[in-house]
Design a protein around this motif. Sequence first.
Motif, PDB file in Angstrom:
ATOM      1  N   ARG A  14      51.988  27.372  43.404  1.00 20.89           N
ATOM      2  CA  ARG A  14      51.232  26.373  42.140  1.00 20.89           C
ATOM      3  C   ARG A  14      49.682  26.456  42.323  1.00 20.89           C
ATOM      4  NH1 ARG A  14      51.139  19.734  40.378  1.00 20.89           N
ATOM      5  NH2 ARG A  14      49.737  19.703  39.197  1.00 20.89           N
ATOM      6  N   ALA A  15      48.677  26.304  44.190  1.00 22.34           N
ATOM      7  CA  ALA A  15      47.514  26.438  44.726  1.00 22.34           C
ATOM      8  C   ALA A  15      47.135  28.051  43.630  1.00 22.34           C
ATOM      9  CB  ALA A  15      47.691  26.865  45.425  1.00 22.34           C
ATOM     10  N   GLU A  16      47.673  29.255  43.687  1.00 18.20           N
ATOM     11  CA  GLU A  16      47.973  30.363  43.546  1.00 18.20           C
ATOM     12  C   GLU A  16      47.780  30.416  41.713  1.00 18.20           C
ATOM     13  OE1 GLU A  16      49.338  35.231  43.822  1.00 18.20           O
ATOM     14  OE2 GLU A  16      50.230  32.972  44.809  1.00 18.20           O
ATOM     15  N   ALA A  17      48.750  29.916  40.935  1.00 24.08           N
ATOM     16  CA  ALA A  17      48.742  29.436  40.262  1.00 24.08           C
ATOM     17  C   ALA A  17      47.253  28.893  39.209  1.00 24.08           C
ATOM     18  CB  ALA A  17      49.990  29.306  39.373  1.00 24.08           C
ATOM     19  N   ARG A  18      46.753  28.570  39.861  1.00 22.00           N
ATOM     20  CA  ARG A  18      45.290  27.339  39.639  1.00 22.00           C
ATOM     21  C   ARG A  18      44.353  28.213  39.423  1.00 22.00           C
ATOM     22  NH1 ARG A  18      46.531  21.916  41.992  1.00 22.00           N
ATOM     23  NH2 ARG A  18      47.030  20.107  39.685  1.00 22.00           N
ATOM     24  N   LEU A  19      44.253  28.821  40.876  1.00 18.24           N
ATOM     25  CA  LEU A  19      43.559  30.175  41.084  1.00 18.24           C
ATOM     26  C   LEU A  19      42.760  30.959  40.128  1.00 18.24           C
ATOM     27  CD1 LEU A  19      40.913  31.361  43.161  1.00 18.24           C
ATOM     28  CD2 LEU A  19      42.784  32.205  44.278  1.00 18.24           C
ATOM     29  N   GLU A  20      44.533  31.642  40.113  1.00 20.98           N
ATOM     30  CA  GLU A  20      44.248  32.690  39.039  1.00 20.98           C
ATOM     31  C   GLU A  20      44.155  31.923  37.409  1.00 20.98           C
ATOM     32  OE1 GLU A  20      45.151  36.051  39.318  1.00 20.98           O
ATOM     33  OE2 GLU A  20      45.844  35.824  41.267  1.00 20.98           O
ATOM     34  N   ALA A  21      43.822  30.688  37.701  1.00 18.22           N
ATOM     35  CA  ALA A  21      44.302  30.388  35.912  1.00 18.22           C
ATOM     36  C   ALA A  21      41.912  30.344  35.982  1.00 18.22           C
ATOM     37  CB  ALA A  21      44.562  29.265  35.500  1.00 18.22           C
ATOM     38  N   ARG A  22      41.943  29.737  37.220  1.00 18.05           N
ATOM     39  CA  ARG A  22      40.251  29.063  37.238  1.00 18.05           C
ATOM     40  C   ARG A  22      39.944  31.284  36.851  1.00 18.05           C
ATOM     41  NH1 ARG A  22      37.744  27.061  42.287  1.00 18.05           N
ATOM     42  NH2 ARG A  22      35.518  26.999  41.919  1.00 18.05           N
ATOM     43  N   LEU A  23      39.550  31.963  37.750  1.00 17.56           N
ATOM     44  CA  LEU A  23      39.371  33.347  37.650  1.00 17.56           C
ATOM     45  C   LEU A  23      39.077  34.370  36.470  1.00 17.56           C
ATOM     46  CD1 LEU A  23      40.435  34.468  41.419  1.00 17.56           C
ATOM     47  CD2 LEU A  23      38.491  33.668  40.593  1.00 17.56           C
ATOM     48  N   ALA A  24      40.695  34.343  35.230  1.00 20.75           N
ATOM     49  CA  ALA A  24      40.348  34.642  34.472  1.00 20.75           C
ATOM     50  C   ALA A  24      39.646  33.808  33.474  1.00 20.75           C
ATOM     51  CB  ALA A  24      42.070  34.110  34.305  1.00 20.75           C
ATOM     52  N   LYS A  25      39.803  32.417  33.405  1.00 24.04           N
ATOM     53  CA  LYS A  25      38.953  31.179  33.025  1.00 24.04           C
ATOM     54  C   LYS A  25      37.667  31.714  33.072  1.00 24.04           C
ATOM     55  CE  LYS A  25      36.949  27.304  31.147  1.00 24.04           C
ATOM     56  NZ  LYS A  25      37.124  25.425  31.505  1.00 24.04           N
ATOM     57  N   GLU A  26      36.980  32.253  33.963  1.00 24.17           N
ATOM     58  CA  GLU A  26      35.388  33.249  34.756  1.00 24.17           C
ATOM     59  C   GLU A  26      35.071  34.128  33.913  1.00 24.17           C
ATOM     60  OE1 GLU A  26      31.957  32.720  36.221  1.00 24.17           O
ATOM     61  OE2 GLU A  26      32.504  31.049  36.414  1.00 24.17           O
ATOM     62  N   ARG A  27      36.382  34.823  34.227  1.00 24.44           N
ATOM     63  CA  ARG A  27      35.845  36.190  33.670  1.00 24.44           C
ATOM     64  C   ARG A  27      35.569  35.945  31.851  1.00 24.44           C
ATOM     65  NH1 ARG A  27      40.198  40.108  30.957  1.00 24.44           N
ATOM     66  NH2 ARG A  27      39.149  41.887  31.521  1.00 24.44           N
ATOM     67  N   LEU A  28      36.444  35.340  31.368  1.00 29.59           N
ATOM     68  CA  LEU A  28      36.238  35.026  29.955  1.00 29.59           C
ATOM     69  C   LEU A  28      35.499  35.134  29.468  1.00 29.59           C
ATOM     70  CD1 LEU A  28      37.021  34.834  26.855  1.00 29.59           C
ATOM     71  CD2 LEU A  28      38.713  32.395  27.253  1.00 29.59           C
ATOM     72  N   ALA A  29      34.485  33.806  30.361  1.00 30.63           N
ATOM     73  CA  ALA A  29      33.151  33.335  30.331  1.00 30.63           C
ATOM     74  C   ALA A  29      31.743  34.616  30.090  1.00 30.63           C
ATOM     75  CB  ALA A  29      32.652  32.292  31.024  1.00 30.63           C
ATOM     76  N   ARG A  30      32.125  35.030  31.407  1.00 32.78           N
ATOM     77  CA  ARG A  30      32.012  36.289  31.459  1.00 32.78           C
ATOM     78  C   ARG A  30      30.968  36.710  30.728  1.00 32.78           C
ATOM     79  NH1 ARG A  30      31.929  41.681  32.929  1.00 32.78           N
ATOM     80  NH2 ARG A  30      34.707  40.695  33.644  1.00 32.78           N
TER      81      ARG A  30
END
Length: 470
Positions: free
Chosen positions: A233-249
């Motif tokens: 779950r922690a890894e999945a949350r991290l992946e989601a956070r990084l994916a959203k950051e890439r989208l924001a960039r």
Amino acid sequence: MRLLSVTALALPALLAACADTALVGAGSDPRPGFALLSSKSRDATGASPTWAQNSAELAANEARVKALIAGKTIGPDTAVQVALMNNRGLQAAFADLGFAAADVWETGLGPNPALAVGISGIGEVGIADAFEAVIVGSLLDLATRKQRGALAMTDFQIAQLNVLAATLALAWETRLAWIDAVAAFEAAALVGRAQGTADAASELAAELGRTGALSASDQAREYAFTAALAAERAEARLEARLAKERLARLMGLSGPEATFYVPDRLPSLPGRRPGRANVERMALEHRVDIAAGRLALDRVAREYRLDGQTRMISDIALAAGVEVERTDGDAGRETETTPVLEIGFEIPLYDTAALKGRRGQMAYLHAANALAQTAIDARAEARAAHAAVEGRYDIARHWRDQVLPLRRTIDEEALKSYNGMLTSTFELIADAREALEAELGAAEAKADYWRAEVAVSAAIWGGAAEGDTE
């Protein structure tokens, strides 16, 4: 001491009259070629780019972006629209289009004449014995200005298509980033739901352990499963956070500007199986790289014809002006003014006609074969993308209609057996693990389908996309 005056010459006026007003108008436009680029982008992606050229336009653009995303859950279309408005790398590409337009403007103005002034006989008696002023202009540039203007316009159109390709590539990349972000949040939600079930089972295992109804080894298995889910779950949350950051960039946002949300799950599969029977024809009609290849081939042909006109004489120059000569004679000081008109040209020491012809032939063959290969690649990519989207749809539908219903049946029966004390907790844990894997597999298959849809659009219109085409 007398002041010598030079009469107005006709050559500068002649050169000014030769300026191409159409090229000057096209090159001096504040947003050259942007209307066509915006129209093509809207046809391909549904979004229109914005070219901000001053602080006021930047502020208005930022306000519009904020209105679109601030505190809102955005879809893929909104994400693409914001990226085409706010991505600074794309704004830099628009500036490159302005550079290409400036070259068109310069070509339309024509060559600048050169002024040459000569003074001879400087002495104590007066300023000079002779004064000569001439204005030199290139007749070769004047004779070939129409062809050179066509070449400059072709270069501008190629630059326009290159910027359009960059615009489309950003749109596809942003849409893929949105899919990745939503898929990551969906996976995190599935793991989180399984984590909640595992936590409840752990509490039950602890109670059973205290009563002696559950062995220490079975308790350890339950705790290990719960701990592993916590890590996932922690890894999945991290992946989601990084994916959203890439989208924001890609959307040109950073830090406090990224105040948007994405949905918790991707859209469901469409009811009908996707299919485009004419995907190859559409690719040949709409691909940006094919259009650029056609222009490149046309440019080589134009340049080759221009070389054919100028290959024997490198340049021709026309010099026009006046020569003023002052002499002292018996009748006193006399001044004589003589018009000057000279024509000069440079002839190469060697006949380079065959050399230039060979280069032109090879350049044309290179451009023609490159265009043919681009068309072959485009058709192959279109076929592969079409096959991929159909295959991904079938796979995702199989997960949805076959695998998940069977897993639900297994889970229901396993829970009945466990409640009836017919199976152990360890078997229930194993079934729960397999159920989670099935849910994650179905979600990933659905995400792969939507990525394949983006790849089909990229194959038809051009621009890079990382969707599955194999």
